[in-house]
Motif scaffolding. Structure first.
Motif, short mmCIF file in Angstrom:
data_model
loop_
_atom_site.label_atom_id
_atom_site.label_comp_id
_atom_site.label_asym_id
_atom_site.label_seq_id
_atom_site.Cartn_x
_atom_site.Cartn_y
_atom_site.Cartn_z
N GLY A 151 7.14 1.08 -4.64
CA GLY A 151 7.72 2.36 -5.04
C GLY A 151 6.67 3.31 -5.57
N VAL A 152 7.11 4.50 -5.97
CA VAL A 152 6.19 5.52 -6.46
C VAL A 152 6.61 5.96 -7.86
CG1 VAL A 152 5.74 6.35 -4.13
CG2 VAL A 152 7.49 7.48 -5.51
N ARG A 153 5.63 6.35 -8.65
CA ARG A 153 5.87 6.89 -9.99
C ARG A 153 4.82 7.96 -10.27
NH1 ARG A 153 9.69 4.18 -9.28
NH2 ARG A 153 10.74 2.71 -10.69
N THR A 200 -2.03 3.55 -18.21
CA THR A 200 -3.41 4.04 -18.09
C THR A 200 -4.17 3.95 -19.41
OG1 THR A 200 -2.59 6.32 -18.38
CG2 THR A 200 -2.93 5.54 -16.14
N GLN A 201 -3.54 3.41 -20.46
CA GLN A 201 -4.25 3.13 -21.71
C GLN A 201 -5.04 1.83 -21.59
OE1 GLN A 201 -4.65 5.07 -24.18
NE2 GLN A 201 -2.91 6.43 -24.37
N LEU A 202 -4.91 1.12 -20.49
CA LEU A 202 -5.69 -0.08 -20.25
C LEU A 202 -7.17 0.23 -20.39
CD1 LEU A 202 -5.57 -3.08 -19.07
CD2 LEU A 202 -6.05 -2.01 -16.87
N ARG A 203 -7.89 -0.56 -21.19
CA ARG A 203 -9.31 -0.29 -21.42
C ARG A 203 -10.21 -0.83 -20.31
NH1 ARG A 203 -7.07 3.35 -24.27
NH2 ARG A 203 -8.41 4.23 -25.87
N ASP A 204 -9.79 -1.87 -19.60
CA ASP A 204 -10.54 -2.39 -18.46
C ASP A 204 -10.17 -1.54 -17.24
OD1 ASP A 204 -11.99 -3.85 -16.68
OD2 ASP A 204 -10.63 -5.57 -16.65
N ARG A 205 -10.66 -0.32 -17.22
CA ARG A 205 -10.19 0.67 -16.26
C ARG A 205 -10.50 0.31 -14.81
NH1 ARG A 205 -11.86 6.10 -19.77
NH2 ARG A 205 -10.06 6.02 -21.19
N THR A 230 -1.14 10.49 -13.53
CA THR A 230 -1.63 9.65 -12.43
C THR A 230 -0.50 9.35 -11.45
OG1 THR A 230 -1.31 7.72 -13.87
CG2 THR A 230 -3.53 8.57 -13.66
N VAL A 231 -0.87 9.25 -10.17
CA VAL A 231 0.08 8.97 -9.11
C VAL A 231 0.01 7.48 -8.79
CG1 VAL A 231 0.79 9.52 -6.76
CG2 VAL A 231 -0.28 11.30 -8.18
N GLU A 273 -0.54 0.81 -7.10
CA GLU A 273 -1.92 1.27 -7.14
C GLU A 273 -1.97 2.75 -7.52
OE1 GLU A 273 -4.36 0.43 -3.79
OE2 GLU A 273 -3.47 -1.54 -3.43
N ILE A 274 -2.92 3.10 -8.37
CA ILE A 274 -3.16 4.51 -8.69
C ILE A 274 -3.94 5.12 -7.53
CG2 ILE A 274 -4.40 6.10 -10.21
CD1 ILE A 274 -3.74 4.24 -12.54
#
Length: 358
Positions: A260-262, A271-276, A297-298, A303-304
């Motif tokens: 799906g999409v978000r 997106t606050q994940l530090r291991d970017r 972010t899409v 997947e972004i």
């Protein structure tokens, strides 16, 4: 959910909860089931009232050195006052309890009144520093700036929180008055341990350094959190040595990619994940994370794949998406539908979508 810029928490909830609306979130704050308060990294967060101690008491650094790093920028001022940050926060807390009962004050109003009340209570050398114009904002005395910094500590002590937004402002109130009952004491060690569990469940496998960056302290200061879990943690290798909750290991091994999409807002929990590099190729990090003005972010099938921004003019909204590579027609149509649902959240009557590539 972090709520900066304002409205981000609503979009983060929309990405996860069917049927969410702006009215539902507003009512959750008004009926005191959700609380808006400063939390990780001194940022505003929307948290469940029933679990608020995890995101306040559990965030508050117990050591002076860690607290100074958490509230960066105040160090020189409190040193000139000859006080520790903890002592300064105690002074500000006492004055706030005198100024704020029965009132709702924006940060500038609260800072000015509390600073004025504290002034005669200081020694003569401290007063000279307190009323001196500082380097934080033009015309702002150092004392007012110090109060602004210390309010972050007061929020983590659950002395103050935000009232509902009004006229584009979120004023501060006494937490016990806002909730309508005294704030129960929480065991800091228990709250810190639970905060780390929540973090690892969301972001694990992870490291001490990544947790420290997410929280707002230095890696060397995380023992009060990390040291509490002991055998609950298991070491794993995901290209680097990391840790995860032992209870979550099987779920990690059997996980599948979502479908799906978000459209995720700036500073969404994901997106606050530090291991970017886990979620975005390094070449696109500057596109996704900026010093100021982060885009949304899409997210497509887990997947972004790009970024987005929305601009509203009256009741018309325009969504501009920039993809890292060309999108299929199916994904473009799905993202257009997602943009329409976000337009409804923002009370827009129409939305146009433009998709380009980097």
């Amino acid at each position: 959910m972090q709520d900066s810029p304002p409205g981000s928490a609503l979009l983060s909830l929309h990405a996860r909860v069917d049927g969410i609306s702006a009215g539902m979130v507003a009512r959750a704050i008004e009926d005191r089931s959700m609380l808006l308060t400063w939390s990780m990294r001194g940022s505003p967060y929307l948290v469940p009232v029933a679990e608020a101690s995890v995101y306040t008491t559990g965030v508050l650094p117990p050591a002076e050195t860690a607290l100074r790093h958490f509230v960066q920028g105040v160090e020189r001022a409190v040193d000139r006052l000859g006080l520790t940050l903890t002592e300064t926060a105690d002074i500000v807390a006492a004055a706030t309890r005198e100024v704020l009962p029965g009132r709702q004050l924006a940060i500038n109003e609260l800072g000015a009144e509390v600073a004025e009340l504290i002034t005669p209570r200081l020694t003569a050398p401290q007063r000279e520093v307190w009323i001196e114009e500082g380097a934080y904002a033009e015309g702002q005395p150092i004392g007012e700036a110090v109060v602004h910094f210390c309010v972050r500590v007061l929020a983590l002590r659950r002395i103050v929180c935000f009232a509902a937004r009004a006229e584009n402002k979120a004023p501060f109130v006494l937490t016990e008055e806002w909730l309508g009952h005294p704030v129960e004491e929480a065991d800091p060690a228990v709250a810190r341990a639970e905060l780390l569990r929540r973090y690892l469940r969301c972001y694990g496998p992870s490291t001490r350094g990544d947790f420290a960056a997410w929280l707002g302290v230095r890696a060397g200061d995380v023992d009060p959190w990390w040291g509490r879990l002991g055998e609950e943690l298991v070491e794993v290798d995901v290209g680097r040595t990391s840790w995860i909750l032992a209870a979550d290991l099987d779920s990690l091994r059997t996980s599948t990619m979502p479908f799906g999409v978000r459209l995720l807002p700036p500073r969404d929990p994901y997106t606050q994940l530090r291991d970017r590099e886990t979620i975005v190729d390094k070449v696109h990090h500057r596109d996704n994370w900026r010093t100021t003005g982060d885009p949304g972010t899409v997210l497509v099938d887990g997947e972004i794949i790009g970024t987005w921004r929305a601009r509203k003019n009256g009741r018309r909204m325009r969504v501009e998406m920039k993809a890292f590579e060309a999108l299929s027609r199916r994904h473009q149509d799905a993202l257009a539908a997602e943009a329409e649902s976000i337009a409804l959240l923002r009370d827009a009557s129409s939305v146009s979508v433009e998709v380009t590539t980097y």
